[in-house]
Motif scaffolding. Structure first.
Motif, short mmCIF file in Angstrom:
data_model
loop_
_atom_site.label_atom_id
_atom_site.label_comp_id
_atom_site.label_asym_id
_atom_site.label_seq_id
_atom_site.Cartn_x
_atom_site.Cartn_y
_atom_site.Cartn_z
N ILE A 126 0.84 -1.20 0.00
CA ILE A 126 0.00 0.00 0.00
C ILE A 126 0.87 1.25 0.00
O ILE A 126 1.75 1.40 0.85
N GLU A 127 0.60 2.13 -0.95
CA GLU A 127 1.31 3.40 -0.99
C GLU A 127 0.69 4.34 0.04
O GLU A 127 -0.54 4.49 0.10
N PRO A 128 1.49 4.99 0.87
CA PRO A 128 0.93 5.90 1.88
C PRO A 128 0.29 7.12 1.23
O PRO A 128 0.71 7.55 0.15
N PRO A 129 -0.72 7.70 1.85
CA PRO A 129 -1.36 8.89 1.29
C PRO A 129 -0.41 10.08 1.29
O PRO A 129 0.41 10.24 2.19
N ARG A 130 -0.54 10.92 0.29
CA ARG A 130 0.35 12.07 0.15
C ARG A 130 -0.21 13.35 0.76
O ARG A 130 0.54 14.26 1.08
N THR A 131 -1.53 13.40 0.90
CA THR A 131 -2.18 14.59 1.44
C THR A 131 -3.26 14.17 2.43
O THR A 131 -3.76 13.04 2.36
N PRO A 132 -3.67 15.06 3.33
CA PRO A 132 -4.79 14.73 4.23
C PRO A 132 -6.08 14.39 3.48
O PRO A 132 -6.81 13.48 3.89
N MET A 133 -6.36 15.08 2.40
CA MET A 133 -7.56 14.78 1.63
C MET A 133 -7.50 13.37 1.06
O MET A 133 -8.48 12.61 1.11
N GLU A 134 -6.35 13.00 0.53
CA GLU A 134 -6.19 11.64 0.01
C GLU A 134 -6.31 10.61 1.13
O GLU A 134 -6.88 9.54 0.93
N TYR A 135 -5.80 10.95 2.28
CA TYR A 135 -5.90 10.05 3.44
C TYR A 135 -7.36 9.71 3.75
O TYR A 135 -7.70 8.57 4.04
N HIS A 136 -8.23 10.68 3.66
CA HIS A 136 -9.63 10.48 4.01
C HIS A 136 -10.45 9.87 2.87
O HIS A 136 -11.42 9.15 3.14
N LEU A 137 -10.09 10.15 1.62
CA LEU A 137 -11.00 9.85 0.52
C LEU A 137 -10.52 8.78 -0.45
O LEU A 137 -11.27 8.44 -1.37
N ASP A 138 -9.36 8.23 -0.26
CA ASP A 138 -8.85 7.21 -1.19
C ASP A 138 -9.47 5.85 -0.85
O ASP A 138 -8.99 5.13 0.03
N VAL A 139 -10.52 5.49 -1.56
CA VAL A 139 -11.26 4.26 -1.27
C VAL A 139 -10.41 3.03 -1.54
O VAL A 139 -10.42 2.07 -0.77
N ASN A 155 -15.78 8.17 5.39
CA ASN A 155 -16.32 9.42 5.89
C ASN A 155 -15.61 10.61 5.27
O ASN A 155 -14.41 10.57 5.01
N ILE A 156 -16.38 11.70 5.04
CA ILE A 156 -15.74 12.99 4.77
C ILE A 156 -15.81 13.74 6.09
O ILE A 156 -16.50 14.75 6.25
N LYS A 168 -22.22 14.36 -4.43
CA LYS A 168 -21.99 13.44 -5.55
C LYS A 168 -20.71 12.64 -5.33
O LYS A 168 -20.66 11.43 -5.59
N LEU A 169 -19.67 13.31 -4.83
CA LEU A 169 -18.41 12.61 -4.57
C LEU A 169 -18.58 11.54 -3.50
O LEU A 169 -18.14 10.40 -3.67
N HIS A 170 -19.22 11.92 -2.39
CA HIS A 170 -19.37 10.97 -1.29
C HIS A 170 -20.18 9.75 -1.74
O HIS A 170 -19.84 8.61 -1.41
N LEU A 171 -21.25 10.00 -2.48
CA LEU A 171 -22.08 8.89 -2.95
C LEU A 171 -21.27 7.97 -3.87
O LEU A 171 -21.38 6.74 -3.80
N SER A 172 -20.44 8.55 -4.71
CA SER A 172 -19.62 7.73 -5.61
C SER A 172 -18.58 6.92 -4.83
O SER A 172 -18.28 5.77 -5.19
N LEU A 173 -18.03 7.51 -3.76
CA LEU A 173 -17.07 6.78 -2.93
C LEU A 173 -17.73 5.59 -2.24
O LEU A 173 -17.15 4.51 -2.13
N ILE A 174 -18.96 5.78 -1.77
CA ILE A 174 -19.69 4.70 -1.11
C ILE A 174 -20.00 3.59 -2.10
O ILE A 174 -19.85 2.40 -1.79
#
Length: 365
Positions: A44-57, A84-85, A131-137
């Motif tokens: 697993i590649e570690p996340p590069r940003t906080p946003m990626e940390y939370h949203l990389d499914v 979660n966002i 829309k983003l959250h629904l697509s992630l789910i």
């Protein structure tokens, strides 16, 4: 489920817990760490940003699979995926912009002038974050398959969302200066909550209609959720009863299984009002930063109120070593009995986890 051997038994225990009915020991979250993986681990590649940390499914799914390959889910623990966002993403669907940090997500207030200038809160199916959250789910559910559950996200509701949209300090004044306007917006958020909740429930629910909710390790054979009002810490009992209890009652009537998240000593004053809401099934107590964990005798007065009201208890025992966990749990079971009791323990070595189960089956009845 692929990584859970006794899932049918676990489900029956959850049903008994929700109903406060008789089971042979307390419900327990016990996870044991294995010496060797049961399957090869993914890189697993570690996340590069906080946003990626939370949203990389994709990464989150791989991390959970690796966890499942190196741990055993005992008692009523089960593998599930959190997408979660942050805690309270409904605010982003209604106009707030999220600010990502490594440990949480904050929400930028967007009602900066006056509620009357903002207008009514409306469902926007084209909102970027919705829309983003629904697509992630959807993606998480597709990747999970039948191997583990995907949890309903922590979208949060009612007063806590309005506080995020407005900013806590301004919202405190709103309760005093514009009570009728606030009540109008609470009703709007109550309706909107279920537009979002129901859409996510339809994606993640199991074939039998059951669902699990994020973070709190709960499952129920229907629409299941944690509800809360963390803003209540700065509300008087009169304000809480006037503004929030109608909202809480409405929410509970549209859900099947409800866990109330009581957060911190400043929220305890509202517990009597919460316990009068019939469809609140269980109480989850969070002591707060710098306070002893849920196993402390300091919190027995809280648990006494919950038990006297006929509700179930969710208690996390986190501090100390194995002997400390046993001592705390012994006292709790002796005082309250096994029925309607859910004890959550830290992830530990498999030998210790199995000893916890043996102790429960022998003594915690």
């Amino acid at each position: 489920m692929r990584y859970k051997d006794n899932w049918e038994e676990t489900k029956s225990r959850f049903v008994a817990w929700w109903r406060h009915s008789r089971i042979d020991r307390p419900m327990m979250r016990v996870i044991g760490r294995l010496e060797d993986p049961v399957e090869p681990l993914e890189i697993i590649e570690p996340p590069r940003t906080p946003m990626e940390y939370h949203l990389d499914v994709d990464r989150k799914v791989k991390e959970l699979r690796n966890f499942c390959r190196t741990h055993l889910f005992l008692a009523e623990s089960f593998p599930s995926l959190n997408i979660n966002i942050g805690p309270g993403s409904m605010a982003t669907y209604l106009g707030s912009e999220p600010v990502f940090s490594w440990d949480t997500v904050w929400y930028t207030p967007c009602v900066t002038s006056d509620w009357s200038d903002w207008g009514p809160l409306r469902y926007d199916e084209d909102n970027y974050w919705w829309k983003l959250h629904l697509s992630l789910i959807r993606k998480a559910k597709e990747l999970a398959g039948d191997d583990f559950l995907v949890n309903i996200p922590d979208i949060i509701e009612s007063i806590d969302i309005l506080s995020s949209l407005r900013g806590a300090q301004k919202f405190i004044y709103d309760l005093i200066d514009s009570p009728d306007i606030v009540k109008k917006y609470i009703k709007q958020t109550d309706e909107l909550y279920f537009k979002y909740y129901d859409a996510m429930y339809e994606i993640v629910k199991c074939t039998d209609g059951s669902s699990s909710y994020t973070v709190f390790d709960i499952w129920g054979p229907g629409k299941t959720a944690k509800v809360q009002c963390d803003f209540s810490a700065v509300m008087s009992p009169k304000q809480f009863h006037e503004f929030f209890i109608p909202s809480l009652t409405y929410q509970c009537n549209r859900l099947d299984y409800v866990l109330y998240h009581l957060d911190g000593p400043d929220a305890i004053k509202h517990l009597p009002a919460i316990l009068k809401v019939e469809k609140v099934d269980a109480i989850q107590w969070t002591p707060g930063a710098g306070k002893p964990d849920g196993g402390s005798e300091d919190w027995y007065p809280v648990y006494d109120m919950v038990r006297n009201a006929g509700k179930s208890l969710w208690i996390s025992i986190e501090e100390g070593n194995f002997d400390d966990w046993i001592k705390k749990a012994d006292k709790i079971v002796k005082r309250y009995g096994a029925d309607g009791l859910y004890l959550l323990f830290p992830v530990t070595e498999l030998e210790i986890a199995e000893e916890l189960i043996r102790k429960a089956e022998m003594d915690w009845r």
